[in-house]
Design an enzyme around this catalytic site. Structure first.
Site, mmCIF file in Angstrom:
data_model
loop_
_atom_site.group_PDB
_atom_site.id
_atom_site.type_symbol
_atom_site.label_atom_id
_atom_site.label_comp_id
_atom_site.label_asym_id
_atom_site.label_seq_id
_atom_site.Cartn_x
_atom_site.Cartn_y
_atom_site.Cartn_z
ATOM 1 N N SER A 89 0.836 -1.198 0.000
ATOM 2 C CA SER A 89 0.000 0.000 0.000
ATOM 3 C C SER A 89 0.877 1.257 0.000
ATOM 4 C CB SER A 89 -0.962 -0.044 1.195
ATOM 5 O OG SER A 89 -1.987 0.910 1.071
ATOM 6 N N HIS A 108 -4.009 -1.705 -4.423
ATOM 7 C CA HIS A 108 -5.423 -2.069 -4.226
ATOM 8 C C HIS A 108 -6.241 -1.866 -5.504
ATOM 9 C CE1 HIS A 108 -4.165 -2.016 -0.076
ATOM 10 N NE2 HIS A 108 -4.009 -0.714 -0.070
#
Length: 265
Positions: free
Chosen positions: A129, A164
């Site tokens: 992330s 993501h």
């Protein structure tokens, strides 16, 4: 003649904080030709969240490595000790959270410069992330609330990164729009479950722990849109289990065989 270390980094779409199987964590450690690599977890993006650190502390001591944590919100090392500590690591694993805040804190403490030095000395830099976003020139982020582009990063990887890509609503369309408008340079979109290894800026291995997950190369197409190409991902499976094809197409990456080829859209 001294040997110049290869500069490598990895983008992760999972790991100890999200997955139970540990496949991506084992893959990271397999990239380091050291019996017991020193692995430093950097949880700056989460504000050094205790629960996140505990997850790392539970996951990595059971592996064949020497784990440690770099605290910056409760800093204990002076500048010399901080440099010695970071440059002694074989792997620097950066956790998720707020990309913009993390970069600001790193720059205040000089960690950005130390990570660049560690990279040049051959440490494997990786993360999930925000910990994937930070290595590129720019990234796609929710650091400011709504999804947007951040034309800021350490620039150790050319272009941009979007994490993501498959799991958060709006990620795909927003990132594609940012690349099409050239608010972000062409880059890499990482779905959850994927790992991507780069050496000297070239993609040399891409893996997945889930058959449907892929890594994508996203570039402007010259007509106001984007060209999105899936990269074949080598499946990660527990030891002693047969492999199967994932992210099917041409151009699979083989460790040590050079850059991963592109697939059809």
């Amino acid at each position: 003649m001294s040997v110049v270390p290869e500069r490598r980094l990895a983008l992760l779409g999972g790991g100890f904080s999200t997955d139970d199987d540990g496949l991506l964590d084992d893959w990271v450690l397999d990239q380091v030709p050291v019996a017991r690599p020193r692995v430093c977890f950097v949880p700056t993006a989460s504000g050094d969240a205790p629960a996140y650190i505990e997850q790392f502390s539970e996951a990595y001591p059971s592996r064949s490595c020497e784990p440690s944590v770099l605290h910056l919100f409760r800093r204990e090392l002076d500048d010399d000790a901080l440099r010695t500590f970071l440059l002694s690591q074989d792997v620097v694993y950066v956790g998720g959270g707020n990309t913009a805040n993390m970069l600001a804190v790193w720059r205040a403490h000089g960690v950005d410069r130390l990570l660049r030095e560690a990279f040049d000395r051959g440490a494997l830099l990786c993360g999930i992330s925000a910990g994937a976003n930070c290595w590129a020139e720019g990234s796609h982020t929710d650091s400011f609330g709504p999804l947007t582009h951040l034309a800021d990063g350490l620039g150790l990887l050319s272009g941009s990164v979007c994490p993501h890509y498959d799991s958060e609503p709006g990620r795909r369309s927003s990132y594609r729009a940012a690349v099409a408008d050239r608010a972000l340079p062409a880059g890499w979109a990482v779905e959850d479950g994927v790992g991507a290894l780069f050496a000297e800026g070239l993609l040399t291995d891409s893996v997945t722990r889930t058959p449907e997950a892929c890594l994508y190369r996203v570039e402007p197409d010259g007509d106001g849109g984007v060209d999105e190409r899936a990269m074949r991902c080598r499946p990660l499976v527990p030891a002693q289990q047969p492999t199967s094809t994932a992210c099917s197409g041409q151009g699979a990456a083989t460790p040590g065989a050079g850059p991963t080829a592109e697939l059809e859209r």
